[in-house]
Motif scaffolding. Structure first.
Motif, PDB file in Angstrom:
ATOM      1  N   LYS A  12     -80.547  51.660  49.066  1.00 21.02           N
ATOM      2  CA  LYS A  12     -80.446  52.398  50.324  1.00 21.02           C
ATOM      3  C   LYS A  12     -80.981  51.595  51.510  1.00 21.02           C
ATOM      4  CE  LYS A  12     -82.401  56.569  52.396  1.00 21.02           C
ATOM      5  NZ  LYS A  12     -83.314  57.681  52.187  1.00 21.02           N
ATOM      6  N   SER A  15     -78.527  48.922  52.737  1.00 18.39           N
ATOM      7  CA  SER A  15     -77.091  49.189  52.824  1.00 18.39           C
ATOM      8  C   SER A  15     -76.534  48.936  54.225  1.00 18.39           C
ATOM      9  CB  SER A  15     -76.787  50.610  52.347  1.00 18.39           C
ATOM     10  OG  SER A  15     -77.506  51.531  53.125  1.00 18.39           O
ATOM     11  N   ILE A  38     -70.001  54.467  49.409  1.00 20.27           N
ATOM     12  CA  ILE A  38     -71.409  54.785  49.691  1.00 20.27           C
ATOM     13  C   ILE A  38     -71.661  56.153  49.088  1.00 20.27           C
ATOM     14  CG2 ILE A  38     -73.122  55.246  51.470  1.00 20.27           C
ATOM     15  CD1 ILE A  38     -71.561  53.260  53.250  1.00 20.27           C
ATOM     16  N   GLN A  42     -77.042  57.287  49.797  1.00 18.89           N
ATOM     17  CA  GLN A  42     -76.852  56.119  50.665  1.00 18.89           C
ATOM     18  C   GLN A  42     -76.936  54.769  49.959  1.00 18.89           C
ATOM     19  OE1 GLN A  42     -79.225  56.436  54.213  1.00 18.89           O
ATOM     20  NE2 GLN A  42     -78.652  58.570  54.478  1.00 18.89           N
TER      21      GLN A  42
END
Lengths: 138, 402
Positions: A12, A15, A38, A42
């Motif tokens: 996360k 990302s 995604i 996340q």
């Protein structure tokens, strides 16, 4: 020159970083995106074919690993258990890249070309005897 | 006076098998032999042609007798690994159908359903010697007081474990396409929209009844290879229809004949029988069957030399026509084209893939050949014929080729 299909998983916190762009600009690698997702928490998953000089490829992979991206080579993650597979052919129509195919029309044996696999997972669902496994793939 | 120039009997062939003098070839090898020698010489030199098929055959099941418990039960409902078997056959007999699904299976609630485990899998697990959890319920009688039992069993604990399949080894089968604009999930596999693919389900030239298209040697009582053990043809298969349209070789262009078969599961091997989960459709069983065809005369040499390009199959739309029972087809193709990988419908070239394993069909025909050669498998003379076709007359079909 090396070319491999890879599943990349991004935590996360990472990302939002432009990993693929860096692979291309700093490491001279080309990539072809086959799937990008995604998930609700996340974390990201990207399936790409990554190509370039052997040295660049190695350094690019190291760069990803250093940044917490988990890497899985598709050809190492798909397997057929030939104790279960009986070469029925149910998997063939759903394979989008002909990684699964009958090459020899005399024996009619179903074969797997791992380097063509893009880890879509359709064959895993279709196989009537659950002979195909795609490890750590959900 | 016989119509044939070569005349052999099953007894003579069995005598040759006993003396290790019989000549046995598989149905693929027979094509070349007849091609080189002609049907008369081939009939003189070859005694048995072995055939094989290994595909999903839904109309299958197992009859088990689990023996009397202490105290006794008259089992009315029976579950094996949570898959319901039919219990209303005497006290401790039950029949588990290959298509039975597990209790609480989500089925197609989320389409296409996965159908992870069912009757076909129970049968495979029994044959491979795995432990099966059996639950039975009864209502209690004076002679059978128990109301519920639970126990783990293996095939060896069972008094009888009999594979009893009402319809197997379909003579020929449909070729499936999908003309709609949606992907469909059928027993003929995944069919993509706009005729993007076609599937077929027969071993073609190797398949048992393709090699005896008029059921002249295969009949009630024929001993066969069934899932690795010895089995028997016990009757014509349900839906057996000998009067389907045939081509000039006498081979029907669609389903037509079928076999009801029986065999002892304790002799079988999981190598030749497999539980099957068909995405979006259900549970089933893949069954391996091999039938030896005695070459009694030159006509049987002719029939067993049939090759893929001489076997036609109609193409049907499983997207629109089939579910609505609309009598319509998209033309004929043959097994040479199907095996090579493409058929043509109208102007469209469609990739084809099998559902029945030709690879395993060869293995079965070879295994049966080996058993006969070693004197471990003898042929039987049927005690009665299957329902026969009105089209048949001796030597009518070979004459087209002489």
């Amino acid at each position: 020159m090396i070319s491999k299909k890879i599943i990349l998983r991004f935590p996360k916190e990472n990302s939002n970083k432009p990993f693929t762009s860096t692979l291309s600009r700093q490491y001279n690698l080309t990539f072809n995106i086959m799937s990008a997702e995604i998930f609700p928490r996340q974390e990201g998953r990207l399936i790409i074919e990554l190509s370039g000089d052997d040295r660049d490829f190695e350094q690019g992979i190291d760069y990803l690993k250093e940044n917490g991206v988990s890497i899985q080579f598709i050809e190492e993650s798909i397997t057929i258990d030939y104790n279960k597979c009986y070469h029925c052919g149910f998997c063939l129509p759903v394979c989008p890249t002909n990684a699964l195919l009958i090459e020899d029309r005399n024996t009619m044996k179903v074969e797997l070309h791992k380097e063509e696999c893009i880890a879509c997972g359709y064959c895993v669902k279709v196989c009537p005897v659950k002979a195909i496994e795609l490890s750590e793939f959900a | 006076m016989s119509e044939f120039k070569v005349n052999k009997t099953i007894e003579e062939i069995n005598e040759k098998i006993k003396n290790r003098e019989a000549v046995i070839v598989n149905a693929e090898e027979m094509i070349d032999i007849v091609n080189k020698k002609g049907i008369i010489e081939a009939a003189k030199s070859v005694d048995v042609v072995t055939t094989g098929t290994f595909g999903i055959m839904c109309s299958s099941g197992a009859l088990i007798n689990f023996g009397h418990t202490k105290p006794k039960i008259k089992a009315a409902k029976v579950w094996l690994n949570d898959v319901e078997a039919y219990g209303a056959v005497a006290a401790v007999d039950a029949y588990i159908g290959a298509s039975a699904v597990k209790r609480n299976d989500p089925l197609n609630a989320v389409h296409p359903g996965r159908f992870e485990y069912g009757g076909g899998h129970v049968i495979e697990d029994l044959i491979s010697g795995k432990k099966i959890h059996l639950v039975a319920q009864g209502y209690g009688t004076d002679c059978y007081p128990s109301k519920e039992i639970e126990m783990d069993i293996t095939v060896n604990d069972l008094k009888e474990a009999t594979l009893l399949n009402p319809r197997n080894a379909y003579q020929n089968y449909s070729v499936a396409i999908n003309t709609t604009d949606k992907t469909i999930y059928t027993y003929m596999g995944v069919l993509k929209p706009h005729m993007a693919n076609a599937t077929y389900s027969s071993a073609g030239q190797l398949s048992p009844l393709m090699n005896d298209p008029f059921y002249l040697t295969v009949g009630i009582g024929s001993r066969i290879f069934l899932a690795g053990g010895e089995g028997y043809v016990i009757y014509h298969g349900t839906q057996h229809n000998p009067n389907e349209e045939r081509n000039k070789r006498g081979v029907p262009k669609t389903g037509a004949g079928a076999l009801a078969v029986i065999g002892d599961m304790k002799q079988m091997s999981e190598k030749y029988i497999k539980g099957a989960s068909i995405l979006g459709y259900g549970v089933s069983l893949s069954v391996g069957i091999g039938v030896p065809i005695p070459i009694l005369n030159e006509e049987m040499a002719f029939f067993t030399s049939v090759k893929d390009e001489e076997i036609d199959a109609y193409i049907f739309d499983y997207g629109y026509d089939y579910p609505r029972k609309i009598d319509n087809n998209y033309g004929l193709t043959n097994y040479k084209q199907l095996r090579e990988g493409f058929i043509t419908v109208g102007a469209k070239k469609i990739p084809t893939t099998p559902l029945s394993s030709y690879f395993m069909a060869v293995k079965i025909a070879e295994e049966l050949k080996k058993r006969i050669s070693e004197g471990k498998f003898y042929l039987t003379k049927p005690s009665a014929s299957l329902p026969l076709s009105k089209d048949y007359k001796p030597m009518k079909y070979p004459k087209n080729y002489l």
